[in-house]
Structure formats: C-alpha cells, structure tokens
Design a protein around this motif. Structure first.
Motif, PDB file in Angstrom:
ATOM      1  N   LEU A  42       0.839  -1.197   0.000  1.00 16.47           N
ATOM      2  CA  LEU A  42       0.000   0.000   0.000  1.00 16.47           C
ATOM      3  C   LEU A  42       0.877   1.251   0.000  1.00 16.47           C
ATOM      4  O   LEU A  42       0.406   2.354   0.223  1.00 16.47           O
ATOM      5  N   HIS A  43       2.162   1.085  -0.232  1.00 15.22           N
ATOM      6  CA  HIS A  43       3.100   2.173  -0.025  1.00 15.22           C
ATOM      7  C   HIS A  43       3.415   2.928  -1.307  1.00 15.22           C
ATOM      8  O   HIS A  43       4.147   3.900  -1.276  1.00 15.22           O
ATOM      9  N   GLY A  44       2.852   2.467  -2.434  1.00 14.81           N
ATOM     10  CA  GLY A  44       3.276   3.012  -3.723  1.00 14.81           C
ATOM     11  C   GLY A  44       3.173   4.524  -3.816  1.00 14.81           C
ATOM     12  O   GLY A  44       4.021   5.182  -4.410  1.00 14.81           O
ATOM     13  N   TRP A  45       2.132   5.093  -3.197  1.00 13.04           N
ATOM     14  CA  TRP A  45       1.920   6.537  -3.329  1.00 13.04           C
ATOM     15  C   TRP A  45       3.080   7.331  -2.756  1.00 13.04           C
ATOM     16  O   TRP A  45       3.413   8.398  -3.250  1.00 13.04           O
ATOM     17  N   LEU A  46       3.718   6.778  -1.719  1.00 11.25           N
ATOM     18  CA  LEU A  46       4.724   7.569  -0.999  1.00 11.25           C
ATOM     19  C   LEU A  46       5.972   7.764  -1.857  1.00 11.25           C
ATOM     20  O   LEU A  46       6.401   8.886  -2.107  1.00 11.25           O
ATOM     21  N   GLU A  47       6.526   6.630  -2.333  1.00  9.14           N
ATOM     22  CA  GLU A  47       7.738   6.780  -3.135  1.00  9.14           C
ATOM     23  C   GLU A  47       7.422   7.371  -4.498  1.00  9.14           C
ATOM     24  O   GLU A  47       8.302   7.868  -5.185  1.00  9.14           O
ATOM     25  N   ASP A  48       6.150   7.336  -4.882  1.00  5.33           N
ATOM     26  CA  ASP A  48       5.740   7.904  -6.154  1.00  5.33           C
ATOM     27  C   ASP A  48       5.626   9.427  -6.056  1.00  5.33           C
ATOM     28  O   ASP A  48       6.140  10.165  -6.901  1.00  5.33           O
ATOM     29  N   ALA A  49       4.985   9.893  -4.981  1.00 11.35           N
ATOM     30  CA  ALA A  49       4.612  11.304  -4.941  1.00 11.35           C
ATOM     31  C   ALA A  49       5.653  12.194  -4.279  1.00 11.35           C
ATOM     32  O   ALA A  49       5.897  13.304  -4.746  1.00 11.35           O
ATOM     33  N   TYR A  50       6.268  11.739  -3.192  1.00 12.80           N
ATOM     34  CA  TYR A  50       7.141  12.648  -2.450  1.00 12.80           C
ATOM     35  C   TYR A  50       8.276  13.205  -3.311  1.00 12.80           C
ATOM     36  O   TYR A  50       8.577  14.394  -3.239  1.00 12.80           O
ATOM     37  N   PRO A  51       8.935  12.367  -4.124  1.00 14.44           N
ATOM     38  CA  PRO A  51      10.019  12.938  -4.932  1.00 14.44           C
ATOM     39  C   PRO A  51       9.514  13.924  -5.980  1.00 14.44           C
ATOM     40  O   PRO A  51      10.310  14.682  -6.517  1.00 14.44           O
ATOM     41  N   GLU A  52       8.202  13.899  -6.269  1.00 14.54           N
ATOM     42  CA  GLU A  52       7.684  14.834  -7.261  1.00 14.54           C
ATOM     43  C   GLU A  52       7.251  16.146  -6.624  1.00 14.54           C
ATOM     44  O   GLU A  52       6.892  17.092  -7.316  1.00 14.54           O
ATOM     45  N   ALA A  53       7.230  16.196  -5.277  1.00 14.69           N
ATOM     46  CA  ALA A  53       6.758  17.398  -4.605  1.00 14.69           C
ATOM     47  C   ALA A  53       7.755  18.533  -4.799  1.00 14.69           C
ATOM     48  O   ALA A  53       8.868  18.332  -5.277  1.00 14.69           O
ATOM     49  N   THR A  54       7.322  19.734  -4.411  1.00 17.25           N
ATOM     50  CA  THR A  54       8.229  20.874  -4.505  1.00 17.25           C
ATOM     51  C   THR A  54       9.344  20.702  -3.481  1.00 17.25           C
ATOM     52  O   THR A  54       9.283  19.846  -2.599  1.00 17.25           O
ATOM     53  N   VAL A  55      10.338  21.571  -3.581  1.00 12.88           N
ATOM     54  CA  VAL A  55      11.475  21.542  -2.665  1.00 12.88           C
ATOM     55  C   VAL A  55      10.963  21.596  -1.228  1.00 12.88           C
ATOM     56  O   VAL A  55      11.332  20.787  -0.376  1.00 12.88           O
ATOM     57  N   THR A  56      10.086  22.552  -0.970  1.00 15.59           N
ATOM     58  CA  THR A  56       9.591  22.719   0.395  1.00 15.59           C
ATOM     59  C   THR A  56       8.471  21.728   0.687  1.00 15.59           C
ATOM     60  O   THR A  56       8.270  21.340   1.832  1.00 15.59           O
ATOM     61  N   GLY A  57       7.753  21.328  -0.364  1.00 17.01           N
ATOM     62  CA  GLY A  57       6.618  20.427  -0.170  1.00 17.01           C
ATOM     63  C   GLY A  57       7.051  19.100   0.419  1.00 17.01           C
ATOM     64  O   GLY A  57       6.397  18.561   1.317  1.00 17.01           O
ATOM     65  N   ALA A  58       8.178  18.568  -0.061  1.00 13.34           N
ATOM     66  CA  ALA A  58       8.631  17.273   0.435  1.00 13.34           C
ATOM     67  C   ALA A  58       8.903  17.349   1.929  1.00 13.34           C
ATOM     68  O   ALA A  58       8.687  16.384   2.667  1.00 13.34           O
ATOM     69  N   VAL A  59       9.360  18.510   2.390  1.00 13.23           N
ATOM     70  CA  VAL A  59       9.634  18.672   3.816  1.00 13.23           C
ATOM     71  C   VAL A  59       8.333  18.600   4.610  1.00 13.23           C
ATOM     72  O   VAL A  59       8.233  17.896   5.618  1.00 13.23           O
ATOM     73  N   PHE A  60       7.328  19.335   4.133  1.00 11.19           N
ATOM     74  CA  PHE A  60       6.014  19.264   4.773  1.00 11.19           C
ATOM     75  C   PHE A  60       5.501  17.834   4.772  1.00 11.19           C
ATOM     76  O   PHE A  60       5.055  17.299   5.780  1.00 11.19           O
ATOM     77  N   LEU A  61       5.541  17.211   3.578  1.00  8.92           N
ATOM     78  CA  LEU A  61       4.946  15.888   3.419  1.00  8.92           C
ATOM     79  C   LEU A  61       5.616  14.865   4.328  1.00  8.92           C
ATOM     80  O   LEU A  61       4.962  14.004   4.906  1.00  8.92           O
ATOM     81  N   SER A  62       6.946  14.966   4.456  1.00 14.41           N
ATOM     82  CA  SER A  62       7.654  13.932   5.204  1.00 14.41           C
ATOM     83  C   SER A  62       7.231  13.931   6.664  1.00 14.41           C
ATOM     84  O   SER A  62       7.359  12.931   7.356  1.00 14.41           O
ATOM     85  N   ALA A  63       6.711  15.067   7.148  1.00 12.49           N
ATOM     86  CA  ALA A  63       6.428  15.151   8.581  1.00 12.49           C
ATOM     87  C   ALA A  63       5.081  14.561   8.959  1.00 12.49           C
ATOM     88  O   ALA A  63       4.986  13.829   9.944  1.00 12.49           O
ATOM     89  N   PHE A  64       4.020  14.896   8.202  1.00 14.68           N
ATOM     90  CA  PHE A  64       2.700  14.746   8.802  1.00 14.68           C
ATOM     91  C   PHE A  64       1.945  13.464   8.453  1.00 14.68           C
ATOM     92  O   PHE A  64       1.531  12.728   9.340  1.00 14.68           O
ATOM     93  N   THR A  65       1.725  13.212   7.153  1.00 16.65           N
ATOM     94  CA  THR A  65       0.764  12.175   6.787  1.00 16.65           C
ATOM     95  C   THR A  65       1.088  10.831   7.440  1.00 16.65           C
ATOM     96  O   THR A  65       0.241  10.225   8.093  1.00 16.65           O
ATOM     97  N   THR A  66       2.324  10.380   7.268  1.00 15.63           N
ATOM     98  CA  THR A  66       2.647   9.040   7.758  1.00 15.63           C
ATOM     99  C   THR A  66       2.669   8.996   9.282  1.00 15.63           C
ATOM    100  O   THR A  66       2.242   8.007   9.877  1.00 15.63           O
TER     101      THR A  66
END
Lengths: 84, 148, 491, 563
Positions: free
Chosen positions: D200-224
């Motif tokens: 069920l993890h496909g979205w994470l390695e798929d989407a995070y590297p496509e996020a903006t420079v700052t977006g990946a920082v936000f994303l890495s903290a909260f959802t998971t």
C-alpha cells in the motif's frame, strides 16, 4: 572509496585525506572490537553477548543487504523515463 | 397557410358563407357562456366556440386581417384578465369573510344570489381566458409558417 | 387572514402571473414577481410553523367540505416540500435574467416571469392539495409552463427539447389521469384522505392493481426516474440555466413528493411493500440510476448536461431511500429531496453566472475561470463537494441516512453502492474543477467575476448547502418526523 | 478562552487570512502561526474534551491526552521548521496549503471520534496535494492525481469502516479498536494506506520525490506520522503489525540501496523507519509504544532535516540524482555539515536523536521475544547507516566532483536546517526532554556502556563494510534508472488492462449492437413509423424509447402485482 582524481575547487576529499580517514576507520573498528571484550553484556539473545557480535552482525548484514539489493535491481531496474 | 388562405379568399362561396356564419357562431358562444349558470355549458366550451368564430375568419381571410380585428396585445390582455377575473372572485370571497371561491358570501343578503353571481363571474373569466388562449395558439401556429 | 394561507399559497402566484402580463415593463414585473414569490415563501414558512405547532391544517375550497369539495390539506410532509419549492423559487426569481440565455427580447421578459409564477403556482398546488384530480390539474399547469420555460432557451435545440419534454410529460400525465380514473371508478372519491379509507377493501381488485401501475409509472416519468429520464438531459441542457436551476430543484422533487404521497398515504405501506413488493423493482432501478447517471455525467462535455445526468443519479438516491422503506431510508430520501434541491439549484445558478461571462456551456470554455471568476467557481467547488457528499455539506447528511437505512435492512451491497457512486461523483466534479483551476493557461486572466446581483442568490443556495450540512435540525429533523408520520400512518 | 479553539485550528484559520496580508507582514504572520499554536498547546489541560451534537450523534472533536500531545508537539515543531524553510518562496498557495495541512494533521491528533478524524483525514489529503502540484510540472500533476486517488480511497475506507463499526457497536468513539470486525478492518486498512504498509506504499515513493522543494519537507512530517498515531491509538498490540513492520523495514531498505534519486531514496528510508514504529505498535508493550512515539518524534525531525538538505541541493542544482551529484561540499559547506547531523541521527550514532529512540523499539521487541523481527530491524539499522548515513552525504557532498558550482542554500533554509539539527542533537544529549513527553513512564536508559559500545561497533563496521563492498565492486553503483515498485501496478499494468478490456468491450458492444439491438431498434422504429411522424418530433428516438420503457415498466408492475 573512489579512484578519481581530486579536484582543486570542488569539495571532494582528496586522496591523502581519504587514506587518513580510512586508516582512522580501521583503527576505530579495531579499538571497538578490542574494547568489546571488557564490556559487561546483558543482551536478550545469547549471540549478542559474544565479543564483537554487533560488529560482525554489521558486516554480515551490510553484505547480505548489498547482495540482495543487487539481485533485486536485476528484476526491477528500468530506464529512467520508463513511465513517460 | 398564407398560400391556402389566398386561395380560399378567392372562393366567393366560402367567403359569403363564412361572413354569414361568424355572427351566429359568436352568438352561440355567448349563449353557451351565459347558459352555463343553470344548464349545460360554461366558460370553457363557450370560450372555444367564441374563439372558433375568429379562427374561421382568420382561415378564410388572412392572419393579417384577423390581427387587425383582434391584435396580439388584446389576446394577451384577454388571457391575463380572464384569469384575473376568475381569481379576483376567489379573492373577493376571501375578503368578504368566506373561504377562497366561496361564492355564497358575495351577496350579503341572499346566499343563492351570491352563488349565481359568483358562477357567472367565474365563467366569464374562464370564457375570456380560454377564447384568448385558443386565439393565442392559433396565432402561434399560423404565424410560424409565415415567419419562414 | 391566517386561516386562508393555504388558499393564498397557490392563488397568489396564480393571480400574479396575469398581472405580470398586464404590467409588461421588465423592471416593474421583476420587482413584482420577486415580492410575490417572497410572500409565497413567507406563507410556506408560516404554514410549516403552524403544522409543527398545531398539527394538520385542512382548508375547504369554496366552502365545499371534503370529500365532496376540493380540500387543501397541509401536513408536515407537504409543508416541508412547500418550503423547499418556495425557497428555491424565491432565490431563483431574484436572479437577474441574462439576455443571452433567452430567445425573447428584453421587452418581453414579462412572459418569463408570468410563466415562472404559473409554474410555481402549479408546483405549490400539487403539493398543497388533498385531492387527487386537483393534483393532476396542477401538474398540467406546472408542466405546461415548464415546457414553455424550457422552450425559451436561446439554443435552437431548446424548442425540440421543450417539445419532447412535452410529449413525454404528456405520456406521464395521461398515465396519471388513467390511474386516477381507475381509482375513482373503484371508490367514487378523489379526496386523498377519503381514498386511504375507501381503498383497503378493494385493494385486491385488478382495477386497483392497474391504477397502481399507471400512477407509479406516470409519476416516475415526471420524476425522471431511470429509465424514464430521457426528457431531462436535453431539457436542462438547452433550456435557460435559471429555468434549469428552478426545475431541477423543484419539479422533480414535487413529483417525488407525489410518489411518496401515493405510495404511503393512498395505497399504504402494507399494499405497496408487502403485497406488491415494489422494492424488488424500484431498488435495482435506483441503483442503476445512481451508477448510470454518474457514469454518463463523467463523459459529458457540456456542463449543463453533466449536471443534468448528475440529477438523474441523485434522483436514484431519492428513490433508493423510498424503496428501502424504513425510517432511516425514507428520511434519507426526503432529506435528499431538500438537500439536492439546494445543491443542484445552486450549481445551475453557478452555470448561469458563468454564462454571463463566457459564451458556451461547454466544459472546455470554463478554462481558467477559477482565476477569472473566483467567487463563482468557489461556489461550484462547494456545491460539487455537496454532490460528492463530503461531511459538513448537505450531501453527507443524505448519504448518511441512506447508508444507515441500507445497513438496517442488511443490504450491505446497497450501502457500498451509495459510497462507491460518491467516488464517481468525485470524478465528474473533479473534471470541471480541473479545467477551471488547473488548465495550463500561461497568462493569468483578468479578474472578472459575475455581478453581485448574480453571486448573491447563488451563494444563498450554496451557503445553505453548508449551513444545512452542519445544522440538520430543520431538514433532517423535519424529514425524520415526516418519515415517521408516513410509516406510522401507513403500516 | 484559548482552550475553546480546537488545536490545529489556529494554523488552518490563520492560513486562510494569509492571502489577504502583504509583504513582510505576511511572512511574520506565517512564522508566528506555528508559534502561537505551540503556545496554545502548552496551555491545553490534559483530559480536556469538547463535544457537540451533530445530527443526533455526540461528536468529540477535541480530546487531549498524552499520546496526542507528544505527536502534536513535534507536528508544531515540524510546521515551524517547514515554514521557515519555505520562507523564501513567493507562493501563497504553498504556504496556505502547507499550514492547512499541518493544522488538519494536528487537529486529527485530537479527534476523539471517528467522524472528526475522518474530516481531518480528508483535509490533510486535499491540502497536502498542493505541495505536489505546486511544482507545476506534468509529472508532478500526474503523480499528484495518483496520490489524491489513493489518499481519498483511504478516507473512503475510513468512512465505510466507521459506518460499519457504528452499525455494530453504536459507538463513534476513536479509542482502542482492534481487528475485531469488518468495520475495524476497513479502518485498519485506511490507516495502513497512510502508514505505507507494504503493497500500500506506492503513493509515498511515487509522490514525495515529485513534490516541490519545500513540499517534500512538509509531506515527510505529517501524513505518515498521523497514520502511526492513529494505529497506536486504535490498534496497539495488534500482533499482525509486527511482521508488517518488519517487512516494511526490510524491503524499503533494499529499494533505498539501489535508488538513484536521493529524494526517492529518502522516501524509501522513511518507509523503513515507519516499519520500526509499526513493529513498536504491534508489540504494544508500554516501552514499545513509548518507543514508537519517541521514534516518530525523532524521525520527524531528522527525516525533515534530510529532506531539507536534499531540497536545498535540488533548489540550487536542479537535480537530486545521485549519478549527477558529487563534490558539493565546497559550494554548500553548511548544508553538508547539517546534512551530516541528519545522517548521524538516522544512523543512530550516540549523542544524536536516533540513538535514544530506535533502541527503545528494538529492546521492546527483544523483550517480547520477537527474535526474528529484532534481527531484521537490526539489519535495517545497518542498512540505514549505508543508504541514509553514508550515501546521502557522500554522494552529494564528498563524492567525485561533477563540476557543479552553486551558491550555499538560502539563509532561511539554513536556519531551518540548523534548527532541526540542533533539536536532533539536543534530544540525543538530553533524552529526558523527550522521555517526559511520552505517554507512559519511562524506565529506560539509552546511555549504558554495552549499548553505546554495541551501537558504535554496528556503525563502524557497517561503514567499513561499505568501504569493502565498494572496493570489491559489490556495492550497487549509482546509475540513472527507474526501479519498478508497486505503483507499476496502477501506472503501467492497470492502464494496459483497461485498454485491453476497453478494446474487448468495444468489440463486444459492436457485436451486440449489430445483432440484438438491431432487433430492438427495428421494433422501436416500427412503432415510431406508425405513431410518430418523423422529423416533427425532433428527437424521436428518445420519445419512442420513453414510451417503450413506460409500457415495459407498466407491464413489470402489473406482473409484480399478479405474481
């Protein structure tokens, strides 16, 4: 770790520094291994109490991980623009 | 429609008979209208018959001729005021203290008289609205072909 | 005067229609029509208050007492529907008419208002009357004016759309009339309350079976229940957006009311759901409507047609609630009647706002409007969320009850379908949002939103979808009372 | 008074004011919001509960207890650091969505019932989406869509599970659920999607590297981490989580070792770290849950730090491909140094935050006799030394020079990274700061001779192993490639299948149309031919069809009546 020539303005560690670093690493490993004989252990598994157990585990684990990863790569690696 | 109307217009017999018939049709319409109070008939049928007279005129002569007699504006007014007369009676009965469309209160002395008055007025409204509506429909259909 | 409110409820708009023709001046007529409609809303609200406080109201027209005369009868169910119809009408009529959506010139706009008021009178009349034949008469009044209103659309196809609506609607009307005739033949009465007492002894006869079938199929056509929905997409697509907004929010809802009234009050729960087993047919058809309607919506390229197909799916939700035939399900159906009215009415007004700035209702032409008309498009987003059924919007409230109703019957599959079709709604709503906000237009368009006179009515409806999503006292509370009343009175 | 505002709402509501502010004020407000929220959090009394009626059901959107609080503290820290990191942007959309995202994640931590949880759950999904889309590339757009679909499915599963659970028990409370019914299983799956369970993890390695420079920082903290919190709340002690976590820790390590895109490498490394936490939840003892909370806390900070460092590299050089980077130390010395702190933390070097949190989970697993899992986690730790400890820093900053010369990261980025690094170090030096926040009393001492010695050995020998492996040519070299993962299913296989099915369906449809429908159509046409003058009716087919359907339904109803 690398055979390439050091560059002047880049941030790459030059050959001499690299050799010094590796020697230091070897020394640290050796000291830690020796010191491990004098540390009182209370691990949860018998193997953990052997001297140098974690060191060997680290070596072994890294070896296995690298091998399995290389194997995995044979199956999953595609061109970078595979999905485009 | 125009083409066929032109042809009909040239037919003398049709024209003469139509001219003779139309007053009687209208008269019959009025008879049905006012007879509706206490016998068979009423505003709806009367309205249709009354409108039929005008439709015949329009068929035999032409739509323009008919529009000169009954302009579109009058037709609209007829529909609107017919409905208003009908509803007005209802409101009047409301204002006089009865229920909506309760004719009996229209005459404070004689309930039966009020009833008759109410029915006549309402039927008049219906007749007016219906005949105007029939004409509106005729205008709409007949005018459509001409517009092309 | 208050005791005459039931009569005034329909008489007022009915009489105001010809006055519009007499007044003629567009500005004057508009003010007049708005005042009349708002008075209708006031009447409807006070009727609802009266019913909630003191129980049913009966009003004998012309002083002839039921069952002989025509009776207007207001109970909690139709008071609720009256409020919906009057509310939507009050908002829609205040919406300024756009010349580019109507085929008639500005000096003849009074015709629109006259037809609108007639249609309103018809819809209110259907709802308020307690007489079966009277329902038919008002149904025809509302339908005939609705055909004409659709025909006012600027698009040439509006005429054919109005005409096929007329033909199909007439088929429905005729079916209803046949049904009424058969019922009358068996019982000798047309009064609904009277019928509910005189029908049970003859429920076994073939004539009543026939009447039942004709009435249900007839109202299903007016309701646009699948598969009798074919008049709806073209009518809403080619008719003026304002008309689509009004009709989508009221006409089908009133037909739903008639169906509920027929099934629960006239024929009775035991006959409909135990002997005829109506659910066996209505339930699958509702599910198909939900799926087919949503799927069809996904593929539309015209936003009005998209909303129209979405309506067909949403009507599926309503009939689903009906066919569940339990308290939660029926509450869900009735509350969705109100909620979908708000949502779809609001969304068609959004389209009307958008059409004041862009030429065509094709989804393509909405490109980049998110920046150009932020308030209008924000309204679309909020309404779309309601269609999907996001919590905090009215759509969620309806679906919650429907799912509970389905689970109560042990129909897990149905509950699943309700949730799954929400996903389809995500897709078709998303398609529009994508074009509006995420089209790769380089130059940022000038901000050029619809005028306040258009935005205000739109946001009243859209805002209401949020308000009633949070405060469900008036909608779900009343719907639940009405459902309990129907089930209690019938079973 | 301040308690009346639900936690997180300060960020959400404050963010909505943001677009109306201008210039410096906007930036001040941006930075102030997380601070305000943090202050409010410290004032919240534990045990506080707010509830209100929502059509007949009592909802409980605010419930404060220690499990919620520890996650909330780190979320506010992460929000603050991320906002500082993003301060150089001129993109209100990213700021607003970032704050709404953080605020809704914090709100979800305090949701006392499943409906409130669901609402916040969906807001996080929608708000976080803009951290990906804001990159405004075609690839990011598509990845964002896939991300959205999966996140929304998680929400739908949560809602469906909630309804079923409610039908079963009549309760909407979000407490310990356990895998006891279909409803709770659906909720479990919903959490599992966001926690990036294997498959069920496909979205994470798929989407995070496509996020903006700052977006990946936000994303890495909260959802998971939110998902970890939810699992800890609802499914603590659910045994199946132990093998799930172990598998996560292991397979992600393999992928991390061969990944070329360093931000994707970090995404895999993140999954691996999540595996540790999932194991902790599965073990379920007090120490394991403490360890999970502590590790989540530490991991938000060091993972954020690493994403920030790679973001800075991406911002300055335009790439994070390991095969194109190297020798950046000269250009970005600060970033390199701070990145090393992150690497040391994730490698669990003593004096850094990973050391004091990861070992709690390992000890708990060993104490509860999950020996195999213990071994797997230990190996994953060694792997973390390889991929996140050595490779990230070495490949980017110290490896062979590729001739890239660029500026140091902007000042605000350095501040944010410095702050994160400071926190990583502070936690490593003074673990009691963190231990006091944990949900259960801690009687665990990380700094014992044997633990420090073991850990140092593990790290030193892993580094040595890396050197050896490279020398022997056994270490997977960095090269430009895309490694297939589970997302291949819906990015390649599914579209292929759909196309295939579409072709077959079209063929079937034309076959049916040409035979069966012909019959029906001619019947309809026959009826029309007699009853409808063609042309006048405009759209005769639908009228005819309606009449036909009306007749059919009539017959159907009659049949039902007679049968």
């Amino acid at each position: 770790m690398s055979q390439e020539k050091p560059s002047v303005s880049g941030g790459q560690a030059d050959g001499a520094a690299m050799r010094r670093g590796l020697r230091l690493l070897g020394l640290i490993c050796a000291v830690l291994f020796v010191a491990d004989f004098f540390v009182e252990k209370h691990g949860h598994h018998a193997w953990e109490n052997l001297p140098g157990a974690y060191g060997f585990f680290g070596l072994l684990a890294c070896g296995v991980l690298a091998l399995v990863a290389s194997l995995l790569r044979k199956f999953v690696e595609r061109d970078e623009d595979y999905y485009d | 429609m125009k083409f066929s109307a032109m042809r009909m217009r040239e037919k003398l017999i049709v024209r003469v008979i139509a001219r003779a018939l139309i007053p009687f049709i209208l008269l019959f319409g009025l008879y049905v209208q006012f007879h509706g109070d206490f016998g068979p008939g009423g505003g709806f049928q009367a309205g249709v018959i009354f409108a039929a007279g005008f439709v015949l005129y329009g068929l035999v002569f032409s739509l323009e001729d008919l529009k000169r007699v009954v302009p579109w504006r009058v037709v609209e007014l007829g529909v609107a005021s017919g409905l208003l007369i009908y509803g007005g009676v209802g409101v009047a009965s409301l204002l006089l203290g009865g229920n909506f469309l309760d004719y009996k209160v229209l005459d404070s002395h004689d309930a039966m008289h009020g009833l008759h008055l109410g029915i006549i007025l309402v039927e008049l409204g219906v007749g007016l609205a219906v005949s105007a509506s029939m004409l509106a429909i005729f205008y709409a259909f007949a005018g459509r072909r001409e517009a092309r | 005067m208050t005791e005459h409110l039931p009569a005034l409820q329909t008489a007022l708009p009915l009489l105001a229609a010809p006055v519009c023709v007499l007044l003629r001046r567009a500005a004057l007529v508009r003010v007049f029509a708005v005042l009349v409609t708002w008075s209708c809303l006031a009447i409807a609200l006070s009727l609802l208050q009266e019913v909630l406080g003191h129980g049913e109201i009966s009003y004998a027209l012309g002083g002839w007492v039921a069952p002989l005369g025509i009776e207007y009868r207001v109970d909690i169910l139709n008071a609720y529907v009256l409020v919906l119809v009057a509310t939507i009408a009050s908002v829609v009529i205040a919406f300024p008419l756009a010349g580019r959506e109507l085929r008639i010139p500005k000096e003849r706009f009074f015709l629109f208002y006259a037809l609108f008021l007639l249609c309103l009178a018809g819809l209110l009349g259907i709802t308020i009357t307690g007489d079966l034949f009277n329902i038919f008469v008002f149904l025809e009044i509302s339908s005939l004016s609705a055909y004409a209103l659709i025909g006012l659309g600027r698009d040439r196809r509006a005429l054919t759309a109005g005409f096929s609506y007329l033909v199909m609607g007439t088929i429905g009307g005729t079916f209803i009339l046949i049904g009424i005739g058969l019922v009358y033949q068996m019982t000798g009465t047309l009064n609904i309350v009277d019928l509910s007492q005189r029908l049970p002894p003859v429920l076994g006869t073939r004539t009543v079976w026939m009447a039942f079938a004709f009435l249900v199929v007839g109202t299903s056509i007016k309701l646009a229940a699948f598969p009798l929905h074919q008049w709806l997409p073209n009518a809403y697509t080619y008719g003026p957006s304002v008309v689509a907004s009004f009709l989508s929010a009221t006409a089908t809802k009133v037909a739903y009311y008639v169906l509920v009234r027929l099934l629960f009050t006239v024929f009775g729960f035991a006959f409909v759901f135990e002997r005829v087993q109506l659910s066996a047919l209505l339930l699958p058809l509702s599910l198909i409507a939900m799926v087919v309607g949503s799927l069809a919506a996904i593929y539309q390229t015209n936003i009005k047609r998209l909303l129209a197909y979405s309506s067909i799916a949403q009507i599926g939700y309503m009939t689903l609630g009906l066919s569940l035939a339990n308290l939660d399900g029926l509450t869900g159906g009735l509350v969705h009647l109100f909620n979908h009215g708000l949502i779809k009415g609001g969304l068609f007004l959004v389209v009307a706002c958008a059409l004041s700035r862009v030429e065509s209702p094709r989804i393509e032409s909405l490109r980049g409007l998110g920046k150009r008309m932020p308030w209008t498009m924000a309204a679309f987003v909020v309404g779309g969320l309601g269609l999907i059924g996001i919590p905090g919007t009215v759509g969620f409230v309806s679906k919650w009850y429907l799912v509970l109703g389905a689970l109560d019957q042990g129909l897990y599959f149905v509950a699943f379908m309700v949730l799954a079709s929400s996903l389809l709604a995500v897709v078709y709503v998303w398609r529009v949002i994508e074009v509006m906000y995420f089209s790769d237009e380089e130059r940022a368009p000038e901000r050029d939103d619809a005028p306040l006179s258009m935005l205000l009515p739109t946001w009243v409806l859209i805002g209401a979808t949020i308000y009633f999503g949070l405060d469900t006292e008036l909608t779900a509370g009343v719907a639940e009372q009405a459902a309990a009343y129907l089930l209690g009175g019938a079973s | 008074m301040i308690e009346a505002i639900p936690p997180g709402m300060i960020l959400i509501l404050g963010a909505l004011i943001l677009p109306f502010l201008g210039g410096a004020l906007q930036r001040v407000w941006l930075v102030l919001l997380p601070v305000l929220g943090f202050v409010q959090l410290t004032l919240l009394p534990e045990g506080l509960a707010q509830s209100f009626e929502f059509f007949g059901y009592g909802l409980n959107p605010v419930r404060v207890d220690s499990l919620s609080l520890v996650f909330a503290y780190v979320f506010y820290l992460a929000a603050f650091l991320s906002v500082v990191y993003a301060l150089h942007l001129r993109d209100t959309v990213q700021w607003v969505s970032g704050l709404v995202y953080a605020g809704s994640a914090i709100g979800a931590l305090f949701a006392g019932d499943l409906i409130s949880l669901f609402v916040y759950w969906e807001i996080t999904a929608l708000a976080s989406l803009f951290q990906i889309w804001a990159r405004r590339t075609e690839a990011a757009y598509r990845a964002g869509l896939r991300y959205l679909v999966i996140q929304v499915s998680s929400g739908v599963l949560l809602l469906a599970g909630t309804i079923l659970h409610f039908a079963d028990t009549g309760s909407l409370e979000f407490g310990a659920l356990g895998l006891v019914s279909v409803g709770t299983t659906l909720i479990f799956l919903a959490f599992g999607i966001k926690a990036a369970f294997p498959l069920l993890h496909g979205w994470l390695e798929d989407a995070y590297p496509e996020a903006t420079v700052t977006g990946a920082v936000f994303l890495s903290a909260f959802t998971t981490k939110l998902a970890i919190y939810a699992l800890a709340r609802g499914f603590a002690g659910t045994e199946i989580l132990v093998p799930i976590g172990a598998v996560m820790a292991a397979f992600a390590t393999f992928y991390a070792l061969i990944e070329n895109d360093l931000r994707r490498l970090l995404a895999y490394s993140l999954i691996s770290q999540l595996g540790f936490m999932v194991v902790g939840i599965g073990v379920g003892s007090e120490m394991a849950l403490n360890g999970t909370a502590a590790h989540a806390f530490a991991s938000v900070l060091y993972k954020g730090l690493l994403f920030m460092a790679m973001g800075a590299v991406l911002y300055r050089t335009g790439t994070t491909r390991s095969s194109e980077l190297g020798g950046l130390y000269g250009s970005m010395p600060w970033t390199a140094l701070l990145c090393l702190v992150g690497s040391a933390s994730i490698a669990a070097l003593p004096l850094f935050s990973g050391f004091i949190s990861k070992s709690m989970i390992l000890t708990a697993a060993a104490e509860n006799h999950y020996s195999l899992t213990y071994t797997v986690l230990l190996a994953a730790s060694a792997g973390a030394v390889l991929h996140s400890g050595i490779r990230i820093s070495y490949d980017t900053f110290f490896g062979p020079d590729r001739g890239i010369r660029c500026d140091e990261a902007p000042r605000n980025m350095r501040f944010a990274m410095g702050g994160a690094a400071l926190l990583c170090f502070a936690l490593g030096v003074a673990p009691n700061l963190l231990y006091e926040l944990l949900p259960y009393p801690v009687n665990y001492q990380p700094y014992t001779f044997s633990h420090v010695a073991d850990q140092l050995q593990l790290i030193a020998f892993s580094v040595a192993a890396a050197v050896l492996l490279v020398r022997l040519g056994l270490y997977p070299k960095a090269r430009s490639a895309r490694n297939l993962d589970i997302d291949w299913l819906y990015r390649s296989l599914l579209p292929g299948l759909v196309q295939f099915a579409g072709r077959q369906l079209a063929r079937l449809k034309s076959a049916i149309e040409s035979r069966a429908l012909m019959g029906l159509q001619s019947a309809v046409r026959y009826v029309q031919g007699h009853h409808a003058p063609t042309g006048v009716l405009g759209d005769p087919w639908s009228i005819g069809a309606t009449a036909l359907w009306a007749a059919l339904l009539l017959v159907a109803y009659l049949l039902m009546a007679y049968l």
